[in-house]
Design an enzyme around this catalytic site. Structure first.
Site, PDB file in Angstrom:
ATOM      1  N   HIS B  54       0.728  -1.362  -0.365  1.00  0.00           N
ATOM      2  CA  HIS B  54      -0.016   0.055  -0.072  1.00  0.00           C
ATOM      3  C   HIS B  54       0.490   1.763  -0.167  1.00  0.00           C
ATOM      4  O   HIS B  54       1.225   1.985   1.191  1.00  0.00           O
ATOM      5  CB  HIS B  54      -0.295   0.079   1.098  1.00  0.00           C
ATOM      6  CG  HIS B  54      -2.212   1.582   0.884  1.00  0.00           C
ATOM      7  ND1 HIS B  54      -3.344   0.863   1.537  1.00  0.00           N
ATOM      8  CD2 HIS B  54      -2.333   3.043   0.667  1.00  0.00           C
ATOM      9  CE1 HIS B  54      -4.183   1.865   1.422  1.00  0.00           C
ATOM     10  NE2 HIS B  54      -3.118   2.815   0.618  1.00  0.00           N
ATOM     11  N   HIS B 229      -5.738  -0.919   5.746  1.00  0.00           N
ATOM     12  CA  HIS B 229      -5.494  -0.280   6.614  1.00  0.00           C
ATOM     13  C   HIS B 229      -6.094  -0.722   7.803  1.00  0.00           C
ATOM     14  O   HIS B 229      -6.912   0.574   8.649  1.00  0.00           O
ATOM     15  CB  HIS B 229      -5.265   1.398   6.560  1.00  0.00           C
ATOM     16  CG  HIS B 229      -6.144   1.630   5.613  1.00  0.00           C
ATOM     17  ND1 HIS B 229      -7.142   1.697   5.383  1.00  0.00           N
ATOM     18  CD2 HIS B 229      -6.021   2.585   4.320  1.00  0.00           C
ATOM     19  CE1 HIS B 229      -7.999   2.702   4.252  1.00  0.00           C
ATOM     20  NE2 HIS B 229      -6.943   2.505   3.517  1.00  0.00           N
ATOM     21  N   ASP B 302       0.850   2.552   4.163  1.00  0.00           N
ATOM     22  CA  ASP B 302       0.373   3.705   2.980  1.00  0.00           C
ATOM     23  C   ASP B 302       0.888   4.907   3.490  1.00  0.00           C
ATOM     24  O   ASP B 302       0.212   5.927   3.893  1.00  0.00           O
ATOM     25  CB  ASP B 302      -1.430   4.192   5.277  1.00  0.00           C
ATOM     26  CG  ASP B 302      -2.717   4.446   3.613  1.00  0.00           C
ATOM     27  OD1 ASP B 302      -1.778   5.130   2.689  1.00  0.00           O
ATOM     28  OD2 ASP B 302      -3.680   4.647   4.710  1.00  0.00           O
ATOM     29  N   HIS B 306       2.125  14.547   0.835  1.00  0.00           N
ATOM     30  CA  HIS B 306       1.995  15.963   0.816  1.00  0.00           C
ATOM     31  C   HIS B 306       2.687  16.330   0.719  1.00  0.00           C
ATOM     32  O   HIS B 306       3.491  16.567   1.600  1.00  0.00           O
ATOM     33  CB  HIS B 306       0.542  15.554   1.258  1.00  0.00           C
ATOM     34  CG  HIS B 306      -0.825  14.577   1.091  1.00  0.00           C
ATOM     35  ND1 HIS B 306      -1.520  14.524   0.436  1.00  0.00           N
ATOM     36  CD2 HIS B 306      -1.233  13.950   1.904  1.00  0.00           C
ATOM     37  CE1 HIS B 306      -2.203  13.724   0.116  1.00  0.00           C
ATOM     38  NE2 HIS B 306      -2.035  13.512   1.381  1.00  0.00           N
TER      39      HIS B 306
HETATM   40 ZN   LIG Z   1      -7.287   3.937   1.975  1.00  0.00          ZN
END
Ligand SMILES: [Zn+2]
Lengths: 319, 424
Positions: B54, B229, B302, B306
């Site tokens: 992920h 997640h 995850d 940003h």
């Molecule tokens: Zn997600």
């Protein structure tokens, strides 16, 4: 006092000092020439990311009557949609040489975040569903005056029962009032349907109830909260009619109130929904006193933040 | 490329041994020539190269936040030799061409194998199936499909997706978030803190109710479901129930959900805004327990880079997500290995072998044995360091571990026999 971001920032002594000074400011307000030189040469910016004519005008007058230079910056349409970050907006405004930033924002916590980016004093004029500390101060000011009509030596609210009724979950007014009323020593009861009671409220220093009729006759004051239109379509309660029957300050409930018990509302009111015309216009209603108190209280807060200083603050661009 | 001889490494409790890396595979150390490059691994643990199920690489579309080059550089520093690149890029990876483009970027710029995840629905809109079969049969060989960032809320679409991917042994990876219970504004675990801070709440059941539905759909369709997640104790309960009934479901947990709690949000610092949100202690404890007993099969980062200006907003307005690739193993060490909840063999399973198996990657997650692909991560179990976000290989700085003292395990990473990271 560096910033005023939360009613929790205020000790009892600080709260009393603000309310006492507000009494003096209220005297100025009553004069034909409403001007003190206290903040001459100081610059206050009302940075409003969310419209509020009432609160902005109140801060504007407060600054002007203290002789500060007051600028209104409307950053509505949210910085996000304009592509500019909150930090950029705040730093840009602060870079003009501002001593105090009065910030209103639709998102909880925004003024507190801004306070970490600038050297100017930051005053929270309402942030999302978080807090509105000057509203709590003006409510306390109004209630203190009211209580003092029968108890002239009253200093704290110890032994006073205050009921806050309505949409507590989404109310920044309720949060700030709970904190400030606790500081002042009042017993606070929150009344709301379970759908409009905040999660974790059992950890708050309050009593909660869904039975308005059971708690209202014991109250020394009741604060009605505004019901936002979008809550009606949000499924928080079935119909306006049912809300009024359960949680409105109706004529019948008005009659059940203890004599001399005060009625407050932060405005604007939905007459007929959370408050009946009879209650809004009752002799025990302090709603207009609250509006009048707003300017005096904000003068007092601005003076507490800016009054004793020499060098103007400069923006801080790092971090 | 010269051969590399790694000497004296601890092979997952199987004892100390030497490893020879030759032509991308492990070879017999006895055949090492005199001009071999030597790596002294005395005191180090040898793990198979880690596989992240992920990862958000942001390329194409947001190359200011991350690129395939920078993201896989971060992956290599974190000990990863393969990453599954989530589909929510711009354009979305919802066609064979888009998947092949991502795979090609990986071959050109990657410091690790880049495997595209395909979208479940066209444009992640949750309305119509994307071309799942064409993505699977493309040269990118997509096996994992996810609308991550969005929940597939339409039960019928979810059923069809699960059924359809059976044809090519695909797996549907769900971002479980009921949008009616936790809408687009939801940004804080619903509880004491959200109520006090006035932040829109994200209740735990918004995750677990979707997972409860999905595992029943997976049972009905006899298909493979993977839950992204997992963040709540309630979801762990549902997963235990499903696994006990033989449902083919796997689940991942992100490192930040193993260590950070809702309390981090108290200061409204958007660095700690992540979706699903950080949860209170009791959920963190349940996740650790479930990872230890295998109810949670894998750790996945995850990793969500940003740009600064997307984080420097009011908390509710800021982009959700945290960096994770460089620190994932450190957090697993801190929360699971050092307290004795997992051994090194378990770590190899949960961060390499099982994620590779879920994604059907044949060249990853393999044993450290002669003839296998030389994907290797060398780990110093004792090293610690204070995390400095400025030192990251990622183009972004939304690092929730900044300033924290954590294990600093990764010493070197080899992908197909080539060093992709060597500690200076
Ligand atoms: Zn997600």
């Amino acid at each position: 006092m560096r910033h005023l971001l939360s009613a929790a920032d205020l000790s009892l002594a600080e709260t009393s000092a603000i309310l006492d000074l507000a009494e003096e400011m209220a005297q100025v307000q009553a004069r034909p020439v409403k001007k003190l030189p206290a903040l001459r040469g100081r610059t206050v910016v009302n940075l409003f990311f969310e419209d509020s004519t009432r609160t902005r005008s109140s801060f504007e007058l407060a600054g002007k009557w203290l002789s500060a230079d007051v600028i209104n910056v409307s950053a509505k349409g949210s910085s996000v949609s304009k592509g500019e970050s909150l930090r950029d907006t705040v730093l840009t405004v602060a870079a003009m040489g501002v001593d105090a930033l009065v910030i209103r924002h639709g998102a909880s916590g925004a003024p507190g975040q801004a306070a970490q980016w600038v050297d100017a004093h930051v005053l929270n004029a309402g942030d999302g569903t978080h807090e509105h500390p000057t509203q709590a101060l003006l409510d306390a000011f109004t209630l203190r005056r009211h209580f003092r009509t029968t108890e002239p030596d009253l200093d704290t609210f110890a032994g006073k029962r205050v009921v806050i009724a309505g949409d507590v979950t989404h109310s920044r007014v309720a949060r700030s009032n709970v904190l400030l009323l606790q500081t002042l020593g009042a017993d606070v009861t929150l009344v709301a349907p379970p759908t409009l009671m905040p999660s974790g409220v059992e950890t708050w220093p309050v009593t909660t109830s869904s039975d308005f009729d059971a708690v209202l006759p014991e109250a020394d004051a009741v604060m009605m909260l505004r019901v936002q239109r979008e809550r009606m379509s949000g499924g928080y309660f079935p119909t306006p009619r049912e809300y009024t029957v359960g949680y409105g300050l109706t004529r019948a409930r008005l009659a059940s109130m203890r004599p001399g018990s005060a009625i407050c509302h932060p405005g604007p009111m939905n007459r007929g929904l959370e408050i009946s015309a009879d209650a809004a216009d009752a002799a025990s209603s302090l709603i207009l006193d609250q509006v009048a108190a707003g300017v005096a209280v904000r003068m007092s807060v601005l003076y507490q933040l800016l009054g004793g200083e020499d060098a103007p603050a400069t923006p801080r661009g790092d971090l | 490329m010269p051969d590399v001889l790694v000497t004296g490494a601890d092979l997952l409790g199987a004892g100390r041994a030497d490893l020879l890396l030759r032509d991308g595979r492990f070879a017999d150390p006895a055949t090492a020539g005199p001009d071999v490059e030597r790596v002294d691994a005395d005191g180090l643990v040898a793990l198979p190269g880690l596989v992240d199920l992920h990862t958000h690489l942001r390329e194409p579309g947001r190359e200011d936040a991350e690129t395939v080059a920078s993201g896989t550089d971060a992956a290599a520093r974190g000990g990863f030799t393969a990453v599954l690149a989530m589909a929510n890029t711009n354009p979305v990876t919802d066609t064979a061409e888009a998947a092949e483009h991502v795979a090609a970027l990986g071959r050109r710029d990657g410091h690790a194998q880049v495997v595209p995840v395909g979208a479940i629905s066209k444009g992640l809109a949750g309305a119509e199936l994307a071309e799942l079969g064409l993505m699977a049969r493309s040269s990118a060989g997509v096996r994992v499909f996810s609308d991550d960032g969005h929940c597939v809320t339409d039960a019928r679409l979810m059923r069809r997706a699960l059924e359809y991917v059976r044809a090519f042994d695909g797996v549907i990876a769900q971002h479980a978030q009921d949008p009616r219970l936790a809408g687009p504004d939801a940004c804080c675990h619903e509880g004491e803190l959200s109520g006090r801070l006035g932040l829109p709440g994200w209740p735990a059941v918004a995750e677990s109710t979707v997972v409860a539905r999905d595992v029943q759909l997976a049972a009905l369709t006899r298909s493979r479901l993977h839950v992204c997640h997992v963040s709540t104790a309630e979801t762990v309960d549902v997963l235990r129930w499903a696994k006990a009934r033989g449902v083919d479901v796997t689940a991942e947990v992100a490192p930040h959900h193993l260590l950070l709690t809702t309390a981090e949000v108290a200061g409204y610092d958007p660095t700690y805004k992540v979706n699903p949100p950080l949860r209170p202690d009791e959920h963190v404890a349940a996740l650790r327990e479930a990872l230890a007993d295998g109810t949670l099969d894998v750790v996945a980062t995850d990793h969500a880079p940003h740009a600064r200006h997307d984080k420097e907003h009011a908390f509710a307005d800021a982009a959700p997500g945290m960096l994770g690739l460089e620190t994932a193993l450190a957090v697993v060490l801190e929360t699971m290995v050092l307290p004795g909840r997992l051994g090194w063999g378990d770590v190899a399973q949960r961060m390499s072998a099982v994620p590779a198996r879920i994604a059907r990657l044949t060249g990853q997650g393999r044993p450290l044995a002669v003839g296998e692909p030389a994907n290797l991560t060398l780990v110093d179990p004792a090293a610690r360091a204070v995390v400095d976000r400025a030192g990251s290989a990622s183009l972004s700085r939304n690092n929730p571990w900044h300033g924290r003292d954590l294990p600093d395990p990764v010493v070197a990473t080899f992908w197909a026999g080539r060093a992709t990271y060597r500690r200076a």
